[in-house]
Design a protein around this motif. Structure first.
Motif, PDB file in Angstrom:
ATOM      1  N   GLU A 137       0.828  -1.208   0.000  1.00  0.00           N
ATOM      2  CA  GLU A 137       0.000   0.000   0.000  1.00  0.00           C
ATOM      3  C   GLU A 137       0.862   1.258   0.000  1.00  0.00           C
ATOM      4  O   GLU A 137       0.497   2.279  -0.592  1.00  0.00           O
ATOM      5  CB  GLU A 137      -0.936  -0.014   1.213  1.00  0.00           C
ATOM      6  CG  GLU A 137      -1.828   1.208   1.356  1.00  0.00           C
ATOM      7  CD  GLU A 137      -2.833   1.363   0.221  1.00  0.00           C
ATOM      8  OE1 GLU A 137      -3.309   2.506   0.016  1.00  0.00           O
ATOM      9  OE2 GLU A 137      -3.152   0.366  -0.460  1.00  0.00           O
ATOM     10  N   MET A 138       2.007   1.206   0.662  1.00  0.00           N
ATOM     11  CA  MET A 138       2.920   2.344   0.643  1.00  0.00           C
ATOM     12  C   MET A 138       3.481   2.583  -0.752  1.00  0.00           C
ATOM     13  O   MET A 138       3.645   3.727  -1.186  1.00  0.00           O
ATOM     14  CB  MET A 138       4.066   2.120   1.637  1.00  0.00           C
ATOM     15  CG  MET A 138       3.652   2.148   3.096  1.00  0.00           C
ATOM     16  SD  MET A 138       5.010   1.699   4.215  1.00  0.00           S
ATOM     17  CE  MET A 138       6.148   3.064   3.897  1.00  0.00           C
ATOM     18  N   TRP A 146      -4.693   4.535   1.804  1.00  0.00           N
ATOM     19  CA  TRP A 146      -3.439   5.005   2.396  1.00  0.00           C
ATOM     20  C   TRP A 146      -3.650   6.231   3.283  1.00  0.00           C
ATOM     21  O   TRP A 146      -3.069   6.338   4.361  1.00  0.00           O
ATOM     22  CB  TRP A 146      -2.421   5.305   1.305  1.00  0.00           C
ATOM     23  CG  TRP A 146      -1.126   5.836   1.839  1.00  0.00           C
ATOM     24  CD1 TRP A 146      -0.548   7.036   1.574  1.00  0.00           C
ATOM     25  CD2 TRP A 146      -0.230   5.181   2.758  1.00  0.00           C
ATOM     26  NE1 TRP A 146       0.629   7.181   2.260  1.00  0.00           N
ATOM     27  CE2 TRP A 146       0.844   6.057   2.989  1.00  0.00           C
ATOM     28  CE3 TRP A 146      -0.251   3.944   3.405  1.00  0.00           C
ATOM     29  CZ2 TRP A 146       1.897   5.722   3.839  1.00  0.00           C
ATOM     30  CZ3 TRP A 146       0.796   3.625   4.256  1.00  0.00           C
ATOM     31  CH2 TRP A 146       1.851   4.498   4.454  1.00  0.00           C
ATOM     32  N   PRO A 177      -0.141   3.201  -3.477  1.00  0.00           N
ATOM     33  CA  PRO A 177      -1.210   3.710  -2.616  1.00  0.00           C
ATOM     34  C   PRO A 177      -2.562   3.784  -3.299  1.00  0.00           C
ATOM     35  O   PRO A 177      -2.683   4.116  -4.476  1.00  0.00           O
ATOM     36  CB  PRO A 177      -0.707   5.105  -2.214  1.00  0.00           C
ATOM     37  CG  PRO A 177       0.259   5.489  -3.281  1.00  0.00           C
ATOM     38  CD  PRO A 177       0.900   4.216  -3.728  1.00  0.00           C
TER      39      PRO A 177
END
Length: 240
Positions: A125-126, A133, A129
């Protein structure tokens, strides 16, 4: 998600009560989202892996986005922001507050493969995103960070966190996060440090002690910086 893992999920009887069906969807989605990302994972694939009808996703989670959001906290026993009130209470002594923080933060390490998938999901997710996020940043990163900063301010006797308090907060919260990120390294170098629930509890105790030492070192540094500088020594020789 590996072929063997998918087969294991699909092999279970598709008929189950609501609680089991929801859980099967949750863990199937976690594995697939962690492996492939949100965009490349279809609801049909998740339902097939869980052994349930695709309509169960909308019934239990609303839609794909709702299911994705659930995978961030539920498998780990809740989101990091959910238990802030337990350690941020103003009346708690520093050590007790930090003990609660570390105990709750690293408790998921007792779940083994599930926590690996959760960390993989967060890292993905980082890097890729989605709208999730911003929510994760606000609730599960900024929230706990600011709560710990408040705990430190009370111990250091200051009203608002300055740059050094934020530095110290990152150092303390990083003690817990490092365990998650380095889980495979720890198990490769010293398996006994993470291979039982009791070993995880020991980590919580030790990290609390390390964090208290960091805070006390910062308190001493601030005390030293607040002392007036010593006057330069005068020469004993008189001018002629």
């Amino acid at each position: 998600m590996s072929a063997s893992a998918l087969q294991a999920l699909s092999a279970r009887a598709p008929r189950s009560d609501g609680v089991e069906a929801r859980q099967r969807l949750l863990y199937a989605a976690l594995a697939l989202f962690a492996a492939n990302g949100y965009a490349k994972t279809s609801t049909r694939e998740i339902a097939r892996a869980a052994g349930v009808n695709i309509s169960a996703i909308s019934y239990y989670f609303g839609d794909k986005a709702g299911l994705y959001a659930a995978t961030f906290g539920e498998p780990m026993g809740g989101n990091a922001g959910d238990f802030i009130s337990l350690y941020a209470a103003p009346e708690l002594p520093l050590e007790e507050a930090l003990q609660i923080f570390f105990t709750r933060m690293i408790e998921p390490l007792k779940q083994g493969e599930i926590v690996r998938q959760c960390i993989q999901l967060h890292l993905r997710e980082m890097l890729e995103p989605t709208s999730q996020w911003a929510e994760e940043m606000e609730r599960d990163i900024k929230g706990p960070h600011n709560a710990i900063a408040g705990v430190l301010c009370r111990r250091l006797g200051i009203a608002r966190p300055d740059d050094d308090v934020h530095r110290l907060t990152f150092a303390i919260t990083g003690l817990a996060m490092q365990l998650f990120v380095s889980q495979d390294l720890v198990e490769a170098i010293r398996p006994s440090l993470l291979n039982t629930p009791r070993s995880v509890d020991t980590w919580a105790q030790r990290l609390t002690g390390y964090a208290v030492a960091l805070v006390e070192a910062e308190a001493l540094r601030r005390q030293a910086a607040a002392r007036p500088a010593a006057a330069p020594a005068r020469s004993g020789r008189k001018k002629t």
